[in-house]
Every structure is written in structure tokens, then in C-alpha cells.
Design a protein around this motif. Structure first.
Motif, PDB file in Angstrom:
ATOM      1  N   GLN A  38      16.842  37.280  40.399  1.00 10.03           N
ATOM      2  CA  GLN A  38      16.170  37.177  41.699  1.00 10.03           C
ATOM      3  C   GLN A  38      16.729  36.024  42.519  1.00 10.03           C
ATOM      4  OE1 GLN A  38      12.059  36.850  40.567  1.00 10.03           O
ATOM      5  NE2 GLN A  38      11.745  39.062  40.536  1.00 10.03           N
ATOM      6  N   ARG A  39      16.960  34.878  41.863  1.00  4.24           N
ATOM      7  CA  ARG A  39      17.548  33.731  42.577  1.00  4.24           C
ATOM      8  C   ARG A  39      18.945  34.065  43.084  1.00  4.24           C
ATOM      9  NH1 ARG A  39      15.103  30.868  38.282  1.00  4.24           N
ATOM     10  NH2 ARG A  39      17.081  30.781  37.180  1.00  4.24           N
ATOM     11  N   GLU A  40      19.707  34.769  42.260  1.00  3.24           N
ATOM     12  CA  GLU A  40      21.057  35.178  42.654  1.00  3.24           C
ATOM     13  C   GLU A  40      21.010  36.138  43.841  1.00  3.24           C
ATOM     14  OE1 GLU A  40      24.577  37.445  40.348  1.00  3.24           O
ATOM     15  OE2 GLU A  40      23.545  35.877  39.203  1.00  3.24           O
ATOM     16  N   ASN A  41      20.083  37.099  43.799  1.00  7.77           N
ATOM     17  CA  ASN A  41      19.941  38.040  44.913  1.00  7.77           C
ATOM     18  C   ASN A  41      19.525  37.324  46.196  1.00  7.77           C
ATOM     19  OD1 ASN A  41      20.641  40.208  43.308  1.00  7.77           O
ATOM     20  ND2 ASN A  41      18.535  40.799  42.870  1.00  7.77           N
ATOM     21  N   GLU A  42      18.622  36.369  46.076  1.00  8.36           N
ATOM     22  CA  GLU A  42      18.186  35.602  47.246  1.00  8.36           C
ATOM     23  C   GLU A  42      19.356  34.798  47.817  1.00  8.36           C
ATOM     24  OE1 GLU A  42      15.955  34.307  50.296  1.00  8.36           O
ATOM     25  OE2 GLU A  42      15.409  35.862  48.860  1.00  8.36           O
ATOM     26  N   ALA A  43      20.149  34.213  46.950  1.00  9.05           N
ATOM     27  CA  ALA A  43      21.324  33.464  47.411  1.00  9.05           C
ATOM     28  C   ALA A  43      22.310  34.393  48.120  1.00  9.05           C
ATOM     29  CB  ALA A  43      22.005  32.757  46.234  1.00  9.05           C
ATOM     30  N   ASP A  44      22.490  35.602  47.580  1.00 11.14           N
ATOM     31  CA  ASP A  44      23.364  36.588  48.230  1.00 11.14           C
ATOM     32  C   ASP A  44      22.840  36.944  49.621  1.00 11.14           C
ATOM     33  OD1 ASP A  44      25.116  36.700  46.110  1.00 11.14           O
ATOM     34  OD2 ASP A  44      24.264  38.544  45.254  1.00 11.14           O
ATOM     35  N   ARG A  45      21.525  37.170  49.715  1.00 14.38           N
ATOM     36  CA  ARG A  45      20.939  37.496  51.024  1.00 14.38           C
ATOM     37  C   ARG A  45      21.150  36.353  52.016  1.00 14.38           C
ATOM     38  NH1 ARG A  45      16.989  40.091  47.882  1.00 14.38           N
ATOM     39  NH2 ARG A  45      15.742  38.218  47.720  1.00 14.38           N
ATOM     40  N   GLU A  46      20.941  35.126  51.555  1.00 16.54           N
ATOM     41  CA  GLU A  46      21.132  33.976  52.439  1.00 16.54           C
ATOM     42  C   GLU A  46      22.584  33.862  52.897  1.00 16.54           C
ATOM     43  OE1 GLU A  46      19.574  30.492  50.568  1.00 16.54           O
ATOM     44  OE2 GLU A  46      17.541  31.305  50.496  1.00 16.54           O
ATOM     45  N   ARG A  47      23.516  34.105  51.978  1.00 16.04           N
ATOM     46  CA  ARG A  47      24.940  34.057  52.355  1.00 16.04           C
ATOM     47  C   ARG A  47      25.257  35.148  53.371  1.00 16.04           C
ATOM     48  NH1 ARG A  47      25.589  32.475  46.964  1.00 16.04           N
ATOM     49  NH2 ARG A  47      25.747  34.612  46.229  1.00 16.04           N
ATOM     50  N   GLU A  52      26.443  36.801  58.939  1.00 15.95           N
ATOM     51  CA  GLU A  52      26.104  37.561  60.148  1.00 15.95           C
ATOM     52  C   GLU A  52      25.870  36.634  61.333  1.00 15.95           C
ATOM     53  OE1 GLU A  52      22.728  39.898  59.030  1.00 15.95           O
ATOM     54  OE2 GLU A  52      23.908  41.189  57.704  1.00 15.95           O
ATOM     55  N   ALA A  53      25.218  35.510  61.092  1.00 12.96           N
ATOM     56  CA  ALA A  53      24.985  34.538  62.170  1.00 12.96           C
ATOM     57  C   ALA A  53      26.310  33.983  62.686  1.00 12.96           C
ATOM     58  CB  ALA A  53      24.089  33.407  61.673  1.00 12.96           C
ATOM     59  N   ALA A  58      30.469  33.890  66.865  1.00  8.20           N
ATOM     60  CA  ALA A  58      31.854  34.096  67.280  1.00  8.20           C
ATOM     61  C   ALA A  58      31.929  35.096  68.426  1.00  8.20           C
ATOM     62  CB  ALA A  58      32.689  34.583  66.090  1.00  8.20           C
ATOM     63  N   GLU A  59      31.108  36.161  68.354  1.00  9.83           N
ATOM     64  CA  GLU A  59      31.093  37.142  69.441  1.00  9.83           C
ATOM     65  C   GLU A  59      30.590  36.507  70.737  1.00  9.83           C
ATOM     66  OE1 GLU A  59      28.667  40.280  67.917  1.00  9.83           O
ATOM     67  OE2 GLU A  59      30.219  41.012  66.553  1.00  9.83           O
ATOM     68  N   SER A  60      29.565  35.675  70.631  1.00  9.05           N
ATOM     69  CA  SER A  60      29.038  34.996  71.815  1.00  9.05           C
ATOM     70  C   SER A  60      30.079  34.068  72.424  1.00  9.05           C
ATOM     71  CB  SER A  60      27.791  34.191  71.451  1.00  9.05           C
ATOM     72  OG  SER A  60      26.749  35.037  71.058  1.00  9.05           O
ATOM     73  N   LEU A  61      30.770  33.350  71.561  1.00  2.30           N
ATOM     74  CA  LEU A  61      31.805  32.442  72.068  1.00  2.30           C
ATOM     75  C   LEU A  61      32.927  33.216  72.752  1.00  2.30           C
ATOM     76  CD1 LEU A  61      32.006  29.829  69.173  1.00  2.30           C
ATOM     77  CD2 LEU A  61      31.049  29.510  71.460  1.00  2.30           C
ATOM     78  N   GLU A  62      33.263  34.380  72.204  1.00  2.00           N
ATOM     79  CA  GLU A  62      34.301  35.207  72.827  1.00  2.00           C
ATOM     80  C   GLU A  62      33.844  35.679  74.205  1.00  2.00           C
ATOM     81  OE1 GLU A  62      37.763  37.203  73.674  1.00  2.00           O
ATOM     82  OE2 GLU A  62      37.338  35.580  72.280  1.00  2.00           O
TER      83      GLU A  62
END
Length: 103
Positions: A38-47, A52-53, A58-62
């Protein structure tokens, strides 16, 4: 005969307790593995959220860069073509950009 019976019962009880302890230990190991997963999955989601952010940023800067380039073109050469390009670009931005209620 009674001593043999009592001894057999004690041995059976001892085996059952040991089996129970072993089963509890196995359950704890399984629970530990589940928590780690579960901790590993949560870390994956956060990454993934962070990636995505970064992509959105990057799209906004472009978009900002493109707007600056078009604005500079209009300032350097205020031709109808450059003004039309800038206006078209700004119209596209206003159609696709999410509306910020604070603006």
C-alpha cells in the motif's frame, strides 16, 4: 493410563498453541507485506501526480512563451497579419484554458 492421557492432551495443546502462533506470525507477515505494498502504491500515485503537474506546468509555460512571441511580433511589426495571429491565439487560449474564478 491417566498419566499417558494427560501427557497426550498436554502435547496436543502444545502443538495447537504452536500452530496458532505460527498462523499468527504468517498473518502478521502477510499484513506487513500488504502495508508495504500500500505504501508503495501510494508513492507511485504521488510520483504520477507530480509528473502530471510538471507536464501541465510545461504546457502552461509553452503557452506563455507562444503568447510572448506573438505579442513581440505585434509590437515589432504591428501588421494586420501579426495582430490577427495574436488575436487567434488568445481566442484559442480563452476557449481551452480552465476559467479561474479569481480572475
Amino acid at each position: 493410563m491417566a498419566i499417558i492421557f494427560i501427557d497426550a492432551q498436554l502435547a496436543t495443546g502444545s502443538r495447537l498453541r504452536e500452530e496458532h502462533r505460527a498462523a499468527r506470525a504468517a498473518d502478521e507477515r502477510k499484513s506487513d507485506r500488504n502495508r508495504a505494498e500500500q505504501r508503495e502504491n501510494e508513492a507511485d500515485r504521488e510520483r504520477n501526480l507530480a509528473a502530471e503537474a510538471r507536464e501541465r506546468q510545461a504546457e502552461s509555460l509553452e503557452c506563455i512563451r507562444q503568447a510572448a512571441v506573438l505579442s513581440a511580433r505585434v509590437q515589432l511589426d504591428p501588421s494586420d497579419t501579426n495582430r490577427a495571429r495574436l488575436q487567434t491565439f488568445l481566442n484559442l487560449l480563452s476557449q481551452t484554458a480552465p476559467v479561474d474564478p479569481d480572475l
